[in-house]
Design an enzyme around this catalytic site. Structure first.
Site, PDB file in Angstrom:
ATOM      1  N   TYR A  52       0.842  -1.190   0.000  1.00 61.22           N
ATOM      2  CA  TYR A  52       0.000   0.000   0.000  1.00 61.22           C
ATOM      3  C   TYR A  52       0.886   1.252   0.000  1.00 61.22           C
ATOM      4  O   TYR A  52       1.786   1.394   0.838  1.00 61.22           O
ATOM      5  CB  TYR A  52      -0.896  -0.036   1.243  1.00 61.22           C
ATOM      6  N   ASP A  85      -0.106  -6.861   7.189  1.00 60.09           N
ATOM      7  CA  ASP A  85      -1.285  -6.094   6.796  1.00 60.09           C
ATOM      8  C   ASP A  85      -2.227  -7.076   6.099  1.00 60.09           C
ATOM      9  O   ASP A  85      -1.945  -7.523   4.983  1.00 60.09           O
ATOM     10  CB  ASP A  85      -0.861  -4.946   5.864  1.00 60.09           C
TER      11      ASP A  85
HETATM   12  C1  LIG Z   1      -6.439   1.372   2.492  1.00 58.07           C
HETATM   13  C2  LIG Z   1      -5.318   0.581   3.006  1.00 58.07           C
HETATM   14  C3  LIG Z   1      -4.568   1.026   4.101  1.00 58.07           C
HETATM   15  C4  LIG Z   1      -4.816   2.371   4.775  1.00 58.07           C
HETATM   16  O1  LIG Z   1      -6.055   2.406   5.392  1.00 58.07           O
HETATM   17  P1  LIG Z   1      -6.914   3.767   5.598  1.00 58.07           P
HETATM   18  O2  LIG Z   1      -8.118   3.261   6.294  1.00 58.07           O
HETATM   19  O3  LIG Z   1      -7.168   4.339   4.246  1.00 58.07           O
HETATM   20  O4  LIG Z   1      -6.079   4.681   6.424  1.00 58.07           O
HETATM   21  C5  LIG Z   1      -3.546   0.206   4.552  1.00 58.07           C
HETATM   22  N1  LIG Z   1      -3.266  -0.969   3.955  1.00 58.07           N
HETATM   23  C6  LIG Z   1      -3.964  -1.418   2.903  1.00 58.07           C
HETATM   24  C7  LIG Z   1      -3.605  -2.717   2.277  1.00 58.07           C
HETATM   25  C8  LIG Z   1      -5.002  -0.658   2.388  1.00 58.07           C
HETATM   26  O5  LIG Z   1      -5.673  -1.109   1.321  1.00 58.07           O
END
Ligand SMILES: *Cc1c(COP(=O)(O)O)cnc(C)c1O
Length: 412
Positions: free
Chosen positions: A103, A176
């Site tokens: 991301y 993540d």
């Molecule tokens: C969107 C996203 C984020 C960040 O999240 P927000 O809620 O926009 O702050 C982090 N990691 C991944 C994989 C994402 O798709």
């Protein structure tokens, strides 16, 4: 009773009916503070909603149960969760091994907010465990950060292998898990120490709330329980999820299993269809047998998710495609019930344009929703017609242009 399954847990963990009224759905505790029965005599353990709030607590319990973690923490956004977690576990002078294909906002956070704070990082190919191990700086590397499937190339990394590299260096493995969601992948069971989510995506699931979360395993880091470190950062840093947002995330999470089944089935149909279409040079979807990460994904995941990326051969073709869909909304974000299309190199990943982490300019990312798949395919078909036409026009133009001509793209 035997251990409840995923959907039973999703619907009941942390979501007991209201003991006062019997309301099946616990109320949204829209309050900042809690009246005390005497000085520091708290009726139900709550003092002030930055520290704890029953609606947020319920969601945190529900998510931690689904990830198989010891504790969960909900934040105002995915990036707020990442920031709190990293500033909680890191110290100036530390080093991060960062999955390169991730991301864009995580990259921006690590480089532009943590960089000036004295934290360095090395970006690596997530599929090359040798490169991951080689990037570790003994004594300095405190965190390995991994996103699998990756965004937007949908590469698959070996979570257990990354965990072995991290633990050999006494570092934490943070995964993540936004793209897979806990329904399809549980990184803690594969050896990770911490999971982070943008709950904005599949967990909320309806594109109506921004949120983030951290789930930790039962364990210590730097002499302190992980749950205590993150909990303190949440309280002292204050980037908490509010009661309304916690309620929406909890409501979405109850139907995650149903939605992920449909997202996955629709995405596979779209991917197989796209493979047959002239003008589509490559389909990136881990559910396809010819995807390099297919076998690994089949082993460590319970499905392949709802994101499909397409390479359309040229920037002109990709841009025309992204601007020609009717059902697929042209938008950043993903994971909602409605289908979205994104031109990543200038939208989600504009912050890494021109770097080694740049996204291919002929790529479009589809967040395949839960609509009727025949309608989705019809829409993609008409967008591909526009895309092919734009690709041919651009090819004619560059053939006529003098050598060295380059397409000029708008800046962001
Ligand atoms: C969107 C996203 C984020 C960040 O999240 P927000 O809620 O926009 O702050 C982090 N990691 C991944 C994989 C994402 O798709």
């Amino acid at each position: 009773m035997s251990t409840p399954g995923f959907n039973t847990t999703a619907i009941h963990a942390g979501q007991e009916p209201d003991p006062l009224t019997g309301a099946v759905i616990p109320p949204i505790y829209q309050t900042s503070t809690f009246v005390q029965d005497g000085i520091n005599v708290l009726r139900a353990g709550h003092e002030y909603s930055r520290g704890s709030n029953p609606t947020r607590d319920g969601f945190q319990t529900q998510l931690a149960a689904l990830e198989g973690g010891a504790a969960g923490f909900a934040f105002a956004s995915g990036l707020a969760a990442e920031d709190a977690l990293l500033r909680g576990v890191l110290r100036p002078g530390d080093h991060i091994v960062l999955g390169g294909d991730g991301y864009g906002g995580t990259n921006r956070l690590v480089n532009h907010l943590l960089g000036p704070w004295g934290v360095t990082n090395t970006a690596v190919d997530i599929t090359d465990l040798g490169a991951v191990a080689a990037a570790v700086q003994p004594g300095r590397t405190a965190v390995l950060w991994l996103e699998t499937p990756s965004n937007p190339l949908l590469s698959i990394a070996d979570v257990a292998g990354w965990a072995r590299v991290a633990h050999a260096a006494d570092a934490l493995l943070i995964v993540d898990n936004t793209f897979a969601s806990p329904y399809l992948q549980r990184p803690l069971a594969l050896g990770a120490d911490v999971v982070v989510h943008s709950t904005t995506k599949y967990i909320g699931g309806h594109s109506d709330v921004l949120g983030g979360a951290v789930v930790v395993r039962d364990g210590q880091f730097r002499g302190r329980a992980l749950a205590e470190t993150v909990g303190y950062q949440q309280f002292a840093g204050g980037a908490v999820a509010g009661p309304q947002d916690s309620y929406l995330a909890a409501r979405g999470l109850k139907t995650l299993g149903l939605r992920m089944e449909r997202h996955g089935a629709n995405a596979l149909r779209v991917a197989r269809w796209a493979q047959e279409q002239p003008g589509v040079e490559q389909v990136l979807y881990p559910g396809l047998e010819d995807h390099p990460g297919h076998a690994l994904a089949a082993q460590q995941m319970d499905g392949f998710g709802g994101i499909v990326s397409l390479r359309l051969g040229s920037e002109a073709a990709a841009r025309a495609f992204a601007e020609s869909t009717r059902l697929f909304g042209l938008s950043v974000s993903l994971g909602g019930v409605e289908s979205l299309v994104c031109y990543c190199s200038e939208m989600t990943h504009a912050s890494v344009r021109g770097t080694e982490l740049a996204v291919p300019t002929d790529l479009v990312r589809l967040s395949v929703g839960v609509e009727d798949v025949d309608d989705l395919i019809e829409d993609l078909g008409q967008a591909l017609d526009c895309s092919r036409e734009a690709g041919r026009a651009a090819a004619r133009q560059s053939a006529a242009a003098p050598a060295g001509h380059e397409t000029v793209t708008a800046g962001v």
